[in-house]
Design a protein around this motif. Structure first.
Motif, short mmCIF file in Angstrom:
data_model
loop_
_atom_site.label_atom_id
_atom_site.label_comp_id
_atom_site.label_asym_id
_atom_site.label_seq_id
_atom_site.Cartn_x
_atom_site.Cartn_y
_atom_site.Cartn_z
N CYS A 50 0.84 -1.20 0.00
CA CYS A 50 0.00 0.00 0.00
C CYS A 50 0.87 1.25 0.00
O CYS A 50 2.03 1.22 0.45
CB CYS A 50 -0.97 0.02 1.18
N ILE A 51 0.30 2.31 -0.53
CA ILE A 51 0.97 3.61 -0.59
C ILE A 51 0.10 4.65 0.11
O ILE A 51 -1.10 4.74 -0.15
CB ILE A 51 1.21 4.05 -2.05
N LEU A 52 0.72 5.41 1.00
CA LEU A 52 0.07 6.58 1.61
C LEU A 52 0.55 7.83 0.89
O LEU A 52 1.77 8.02 0.73
CB LEU A 52 0.42 6.68 3.09
N GLU A 53 -0.38 8.67 0.46
CA GLU A 53 -0.04 9.91 -0.24
C GLU A 53 -0.77 11.06 0.44
O GLU A 53 -2.00 11.05 0.53
CB GLU A 53 -0.44 9.80 -1.70
N LYS A 54 -0.01 12.06 0.93
CA LYS A 54 -0.63 13.16 1.66
C LYS A 54 -1.42 14.10 0.76
O LYS A 54 -2.31 14.80 1.22
CB LYS A 54 0.42 13.94 2.45
N GLY A 55 -1.12 14.15 -0.54
CA GLY A 55 -1.86 14.99 -1.46
C GLY A 55 -3.26 14.47 -1.69
O GLY A 55 -3.58 13.31 -1.41
N SER A 56 -4.11 15.33 -2.23
CA SER A 56 -5.51 14.95 -2.46
C SER A 56 -5.65 13.86 -3.51
O SER A 56 -6.65 13.15 -3.54
CB SER A 56 -6.31 16.18 -2.88
N GLU A 57 -4.65 13.72 -4.37
CA GLU A 57 -4.61 12.65 -5.36
C GLU A 57 -3.16 12.42 -5.74
O GLU A 57 -2.28 13.24 -5.43
CB GLU A 57 -5.42 13.03 -6.61
N GLN A 135 -1.60 4.79 -12.10
CA GLN A 135 -2.53 3.90 -12.79
C GLN A 135 -1.93 2.52 -12.98
O GLN A 135 -2.61 1.50 -12.80
CB GLN A 135 -2.91 4.51 -14.14
N GLN A 136 -0.64 2.47 -13.33
CA GLN A 136 0.02 1.18 -13.52
C GLN A 136 0.09 0.42 -12.19
O GLN A 136 -0.10 -0.80 -12.15
CB GLN A 136 1.44 1.36 -14.07
N ALA A 137 0.34 1.15 -11.11
CA ALA A 137 0.41 0.50 -9.79
C ALA A 137 -0.94 -0.09 -9.40
O ALA A 137 -1.02 -1.23 -8.93
CB ALA A 137 0.88 1.51 -8.74
N GLU A 138 -2.00 0.68 -9.61
CA GLU A 138 -3.34 0.16 -9.27
C GLU A 138 -3.71 -1.03 -10.14
O GLU A 138 -4.35 -1.98 -9.66
CB GLU A 138 -4.36 1.28 -9.41
N ASN A 139 -3.29 -1.02 -11.41
CA ASN A 139 -3.56 -2.15 -12.29
C ASN A 139 -2.91 -3.44 -11.78
O ASN A 139 -3.39 -4.54 -12.05
CB ASN A 139 -3.06 -1.86 -13.71
N LEU A 140 -1.80 -3.27 -11.04
CA LEU A 140 -1.08 -4.43 -10.50
C LEU A 140 -1.58 -4.83 -9.11
O LEU A 140 -1.09 -5.79 -8.53
CB LEU A 140 0.42 -4.13 -10.43
N GLY A 141 -2.54 -4.09 -8.57
CA GLY A 141 -3.12 -4.44 -7.28
C GLY A 141 -2.57 -3.69 -6.10
O GLY A 141 -2.84 -4.05 -4.95
N VAL A 142 -1.80 -2.62 -6.34
CA VAL A 142 -1.31 -1.79 -5.24
C VAL A 142 -2.47 -0.98 -4.67
O VAL A 142 -3.25 -0.39 -5.42
CB VAL A 142 -0.19 -0.83 -5.71
N GLU A 143 -2.60 -0.95 -3.36
CA GLU A 143 -3.62 -0.13 -2.70
C GLU A 143 -3.04 1.26 -2.45
O GLU A 143 -2.01 1.39 -1.78
CB GLU A 143 -4.07 -0.77 -1.39
N ILE A 144 -3.70 2.28 -2.98
CA ILE A 144 -3.23 3.66 -2.85
C ILE A 144 -4.25 4.46 -2.06
O ILE A 144 -5.44 4.45 -2.39
CB ILE A 144 -3.00 4.30 -4.23
N PHE A 145 -3.77 5.14 -1.03
CA PHE A 145 -4.65 5.94 -0.17
C PHE A 145 -4.25 7.41 -0.25
O PHE A 145 -3.43 7.89 0.55
CB PHE A 145 -4.57 5.45 1.28
N PRO A 146 -4.80 8.16 -1.23
CA PRO A 146 -4.52 9.61 -1.28
C PRO A 146 -5.26 10.34 -0.18
O PRO A 146 -6.32 9.90 0.28
CB PRO A 146 -5.03 10.01 -2.67
#
Length: 556
Positions: A50-57, A135-146
């Motif tokens: 998973c990735i935590l991102e402090k920005g809105s996106e 987009q490539q990360a999400e396609n591979l199943g990475v969970e991203i939390f902006p």
């Protein structure tokens, strides 16, 4: 209220477990996540990332020149062109100018060292490249939390990093819970990779806790200020890359400008000012504005329209200032460690490469049923990589340039042009940037021209087009260790330099009841980190604001 008090009142915190948690959704963090998933996919395994991102996106806080070397991206995605990566403007021409106040002189291309040449590179919006990587990360199943900043580091009983805690939401200015309060969540991991960008809030804590920078030169930083313009079609030259040195900066101040012609009549223009400057009256923002008035530069923007603005610190010390990148349970990647190649004015390829190398080490450790170890395979792989070779050849660049424009240019020319960077000597930096500021009594104020609203602008109108926003009723994320220091030291000795080095109008001194006070307009903050770096007594500490706050860069 402190975290423990909030836990006692509202806890316990919820938690989620992952194999790898990554702090920061920039090129380094996304590339690490992608590589981990690619390795797992090839081996027929499952690895949770998973990735935590402090920005809105994803991409909201990404700002760079940017001319991109696609070398690392090609390693990550050999078919990136077929996948639609937004590298659409190949460099067709390089120009390097030395500017005086009223004129400029182009350096013949045959005289330029290889590090100043960009054949095979692309002019890009790094924010858009980052969105594509997302987009490539999400396609591979990475969970991203902006919109979820990592506010604290979790440690296990042995003192190893075992994850992070997201920032609590819904606190008022005094740090007290409101009706919208939500307690932060624990994200626990076998390995945590920190990819926060330059002067990372948690990366700084890790360096202190594990003495990661004990054997390195003091880190050097620059402040990059950038605008994106739509110019008249007759002035658009897609593929043209222009760099300058000299005016408007004095010869003893490190810095230079860039002017990149993208497609669609867009031009990216910016100025980088080294934060080791001495004169407290210097304002990087105003230096950038008057740079655009130079007769060699102004014509590009006449009749055009400024459409975006932003600013960000960059980590420029190079190999000599690189800290240890690993510690029990995790690693620093990208600009959180400082892999930028200042001589090439490029860091995205280094961020991608270090993200890949750290991911390979973490996946190997997980496959060997190890967790919270020191990922020694990562720095070893870096030492044997093309990136280490590149940074080694450029290791003296920042140290030479800190000695002044003329000495620096001569010595960089000798090292890079004559020796290709393969020299038997190393030049060290001995001082942190905040130590270099001199008392105002030793300098004269600088008379900057007033903005004309056509080519030059003020800070507040600039911040407006950066789409910066913070909820007003939240704790101020620009904290002071001692509230008396701004007036007793900064104003008295240095004439209040935070008013000038901040490119967003966050700091201003106001009179109240006959006394001067520092007013912090935290809503204006574009998260550049300059105050955390340049404050002469290191009294200002930048911490994470509520998630989703800060700038929203559309295509920077």
């Amino acid at each position: 209220m402190h975290s423990q008090e909030l836990i006692e009142q509202f806890g316990p915190r919820e938690s989620m477990d992952y194999d790898i948690v990554i702090v920061g959704g920039g090129p380094a963090g996304l590339s690490a996540a992608i590589k981990a998933k690619q390795l797992a996919q090839t081996a027929g395994q499952e690895i949770s990332v998973c990735i935590l991102e402090k920005g809105s996106e994803i991409g909201a806080h990404i700002l760079s020149g940017a001319v991109m070397d696609p070398k690392a991206l090609t390693e990550l995605f050999p078919n990136w062109k077929a996948l639609g990566a937004p590298l659409n403007t190949p460099v067709t021409q390089d120009q390097f100018l030395f500017l005086t106040k009223d004129s400029g002189y182009q350096v013949p291309n045959w005289m330029l060292p290889h590090c100043f040449k960009n054949e095979g590179n692309y002019i890009v919006s790094l924010a858009n490249v980052t969105r594509w990587l997302g987009q490539q990360a999400e396609n591979l199943g990475v969970e991203i939390f902006p919109g979820f900043p990592a506010a604290e580091i979790l440690y296990n009983d042995q003192g190893a990093v075992c994850g992070v805690v997201t920032g609590s939401m819904g606190l008022d200015k005094e740090g007290l819970p409101t009706d919208q309060f939500q307690l932060g969540m624990e994200l626990r991991a076998k390995y945590t990779l920190f990819a926060e960008g330059s002067r990372g809030h948690l990366g700084k804590q890790l360096m202190n806790r594990f003495a990661l920078d004990a054997d390195a030169d003091p880190q050097s930083y620059g402040l990059g200020i950038k605008e994106l313009w739509e110019v008249e079609p007759s002035k658009s030259k897609p593929g043209l890359v222009v760099h300058t040195a000299g005016w408007p900066l004095e010869s003893d101040t490190y810095g230079g400008s860039f002017l990149y012609h993208l497609g669609d009549n867009l031009v990216a223009v910016g100025l980088v000012v080294g934060l080791a400057y001495k004169n407290p009256y210097l304002s990087p923002f105003e230096e950038f504005q008057r740079y655009k008035l130079h007769p060699k530069i102004r014509d590009t923007f006449e009749g055009g329209k400024r459409i975006a603005y932003g600013a960000r610190a960059l980590t420029a010390g190079g190999l000599n200032s690189l800290p240890k990148t690993v510690f029990p349970g995790g690693a620093l990647i990208g600009c959180d460690a400082g892999f930028l190649n200042a001589s090439r004015i490029k860091g995205s390829h280094a961020a991608i490469k270090t993200g890949m190398l750290a991911a390979e080490a973490a996946v190997a450790a997980i496959n060997a049923n190890r967790s919270a170890d020191v990922l020694e395979a990562y720095p070893l792989a870096f030492n044997n990589s093309w990136l280490h070779t590149e940074l080694s050849q450029a290791r003296n660049f920042k140290s030479w340039m800190s000695k002044g424009l003329y000495v620096g240019t001569l010595m960089v020319g000798i090292e890079q042009k004559l020796f290709g960077g393969k020299v038997p000597w190393t030049i060290h930096n001995r001082h942190a940037d905040h130590e270099c500021l001199e008392p105002a009594a030793q300098h004269q104020p600088i008379d900057y021209p007033k903005p004309d609203g056509k080519i030059t602008f003020d800070r507040l109108s600039s911040v407006f087009i950066s789409n910066t926003n913070h909820a007003e009723n939240q704790p101020v994320h620009l904290t002071l260790k001692d509230a008396s220091v701004p007036v007793s030291l900064n104003l008295k000795t240095y004439a209040g330099p935070e008013q000038r080095y901040c490119p967003a109008g966050v700091y201003e001194y106001v009179e109240k009841d006959g006394q001067s006070h520092l007013q912090i307009n935290a809503q204006n903050c574009v998260h550049c980190k300059t105050c955390d770096i340049k404050d002469p007594s290191q009294n200002i500490v930048w911490i994470t604001p509520e998630g989703g706050g800060g700038p929203n860069y559309a295509s920077m």
